[in-house]
Design an enzyme around this catalytic site. Structure first.
Site, PDB file in Angstrom:
ATOM      1  N   GLU A 135       0.942  -1.263   0.134  1.00 34.03           N
ATOM      2  CA  GLU A 135      -0.106   0.068   0.147  1.00 34.03           C
ATOM      3  C   GLU A 135       0.977   1.334   0.050  1.00 34.03           C
ATOM      4  O   GLU A 135       0.781   2.033   0.761  1.00 34.03           O
ATOM      5  CB  GLU A 135      -0.967  -0.166   1.274  1.00 34.03           C
ATOM      6  N   ASP A 316       5.991  35.406 -21.948  1.00 33.43           N
ATOM      7  CA  ASP A 316       5.041  36.201 -20.931  1.00 33.43           C
ATOM      8  C   ASP A 316       5.152  37.552 -20.844  1.00 33.43           C
ATOM      9  O   ASP A 316       6.600  37.906 -20.688  1.00 33.43           O
ATOM     10  CB  ASP A 316       5.191  35.416 -19.426  1.00 33.43           C
ATOM     11  N   HIS A 393       3.609  26.192 -15.090  1.00 35.64           N
ATOM     12  CA  HIS A 393       4.602  26.942 -15.665  1.00 35.64           C
ATOM     13  C   HIS A 393       4.901  26.369 -17.103  1.00 35.64           C
ATOM     14  O   HIS A 393       5.028  27.384 -18.082  1.00 35.64           O
ATOM     15  CB  HIS A 393       6.149  26.964 -14.906  1.00 35.64           C
ATOM     16  N   ASP A 396       1.691  27.162 -19.060  1.00 38.23           N
ATOM     17  CA  ASP A 396       1.665  28.344 -19.866  1.00 38.23           C
ATOM     18  C   ASP A 396       2.672  28.976 -20.647  1.00 38.23           C
ATOM     19  O   ASP A 396       2.338  29.473 -21.742  1.00 38.23           O
ATOM     20  CB  ASP A 396       2.118  29.608 -18.180  1.00 38.23           C
TER      21      ASP A 396
END
Length: 411
Positions: A135, A316, A393, A396
């Site tokens: 698990e 950007d 990031h 974008d």
């Protein structure tokens, strides 16, 4: 009578067994849905390794120690019985330990909530050569797992490690993210109950699976097929991992490059893409991630990757000085055109494409962001409108790289 392992081994793991014999891998991540046989295989394989290698011991871990007796300890007890070896071992419940009478080799069981015992572990002879995390997703992340590995596996000719778990529903769970990254010594195997002989599972199990498939297909996919299908919160359902050869990349003719500025902790993120307008397919085939790197150094890194002064860089616009710096270095750098609603529109455009092909080996950061990016939810689990501004990031940078495409409405 001793049973041949091949007679009781879950079929999906015979290749794993062969890989252990040939030494191709030393670490095995076995994930899947209910009834896939992963824990059965590991318990049988560990016992077999104990029989074949008289100097090694095994350590089996769960996150919480008080769950061991009724779960993984019983699983190993079952495996030894199935192999016809029950009388060859002794079984101690407190503390849980299984000992091979002939040699004194031990299979020890610990909870990770008692870290002191793990760190101070000493064997009467030999060494710990096998480690099994049962698990895996219940542990507190890679750092906890890594600390345990460093404490337990400290040398020896044999070092085998198994990690078994049912994938949590959300792709953002650390264990699911862990399985996105391969490493040379590690084999990741996904399986489900459909590879198991029906008589091993029983008709009740099969009926329950088919019933859930009928009334709740999403729950069936998660519980029985082991698919991390989230709760409908994944933004991009069109992402495909595609191995892109140099020959394929040479054929790309609609290229574009995007930059999302960053320094630390946010990275400088660069991506290189090709857009097939006829098929509405996007290919992401190159990337660069930099931390604590100035603009001049970042520009030099791009040149090292083969980016030329003829290549358009769409950046950007939040850092106009950085754009100006890149222009002064000789690059064709320009600010992405934004405007009201541009984030929502570009995200919807990306999500509407037929495919977003990403080479996960060439672009691991882009692959992780696109596959794990989910809508935010409120306390009741309802999806909140809008797109979260985190862990995005490279997304974008792709939005900027495609800015000149999606800004033309109708594309």
């Amino acid at each position: 009578m001793i049973t041949k392992l091949s007679d009781i081994m879950p079929p999906a793991y015979k290749e794993v067994h062969r890989s252990i014999k040939t030494g191709d891998y030393t670490q095995f991540v076995l994930k899947g849905g209910r009834g896939s046989g992963k824990s059965s295989f590991v318990s049988e394989e560990v016992v077999l390794q104990i029989l074949q290698n008289p100097q090694i011991h095994a350590v089996v871990l769960r996150k919480v120690g008080n769950t061991i007796r009724t779960t993984v300890f019983t699983q190993y007890e079952w495996a030894i019985s199935e192999m016809g070896l029950y009388d060859e071992f002794t079984f101690r419940i407190n503390p849980p330990c299984i000992t091979y009478k002939k040699t004194g080799q031990r299979i020890l069981f610990f909870g990770a909530d008692d870290a002191g015992k793990i760190k101070s572990l000493k064997m009467p002879f030999g060494y710990v050569g096998i480690l099994h995390f049962e698990e895996l997703d219940q542990f507190n992340g890679e750092e906890e797992v890594r600390n345990i590995e460093q404490s337990v596996l400290r040398g020896g000719a044999i070092s085998l490690e198994f990690k078994t778990f049912n994938p949590p529903q959300t792709a953002l769970n650390w264990a699911n993210k862990y399985c996105l990254r391969d490493k040379p010594s590690q084999l990741i195997v996904h399986s489900d109950y459909r590879s198991m002989p029906a008589e091993w599972l029983g008709q009740r199990f099969l009926d329950d699976a088919e019933y859930l498939k009928t009334i709740n297909p999403r729950a069936y996919e998660h519980e029985y097929l082991g698919i991390a299908n989230g709760t409908g919160g994944n933004v991009f359902s069109n992402v495909v991992n595609l191995k892109m050869s140099d020959e394929l990349i040479k054929q790309f003719d609609r290229l574009s490059n995007g930059i999302d500025w960053g320094y630390y902790p946010d990275p400088f993120a660069f991506t290189r893409i090709h857009f097939d307008a006829a098929r509405r397919d996007l290919y992401i085939y190159d990337e660069l991630k930099l931390l604590k790197t100035g603009n001049r150094q970042a520009a030099d890194k791009l040149i090292e990757k083969g980016i030329t002064y003829e290549d358009l860089l769409i950046c950007d616009g939040a850092e106009p000085k950085s754009v100006s710096d890149f222009r002064s270095y000789g690059f064709q750098a320009r600010e992405a055109i934004k405007g009201a609603g541009s984030v929502d529109y570009s995200m919807k455009w990306l999500a509407s494409l037929n495919h977003i092909y990403i080479d996960a080996d060439r672009c691991p950061e882009s692959w992780e962001e696109f596959t794990l990016y989910e809508y935010e939810k409120d306390k009741e689990g309802n999806i909140v409108s809008g797109y979260p501004d985190k862990n995005n990031h490279f997304i974008d940078s792709v939005r900027y790289a495609t800015n000149h495409i999606w800004k033309r409405r109708g594309q």
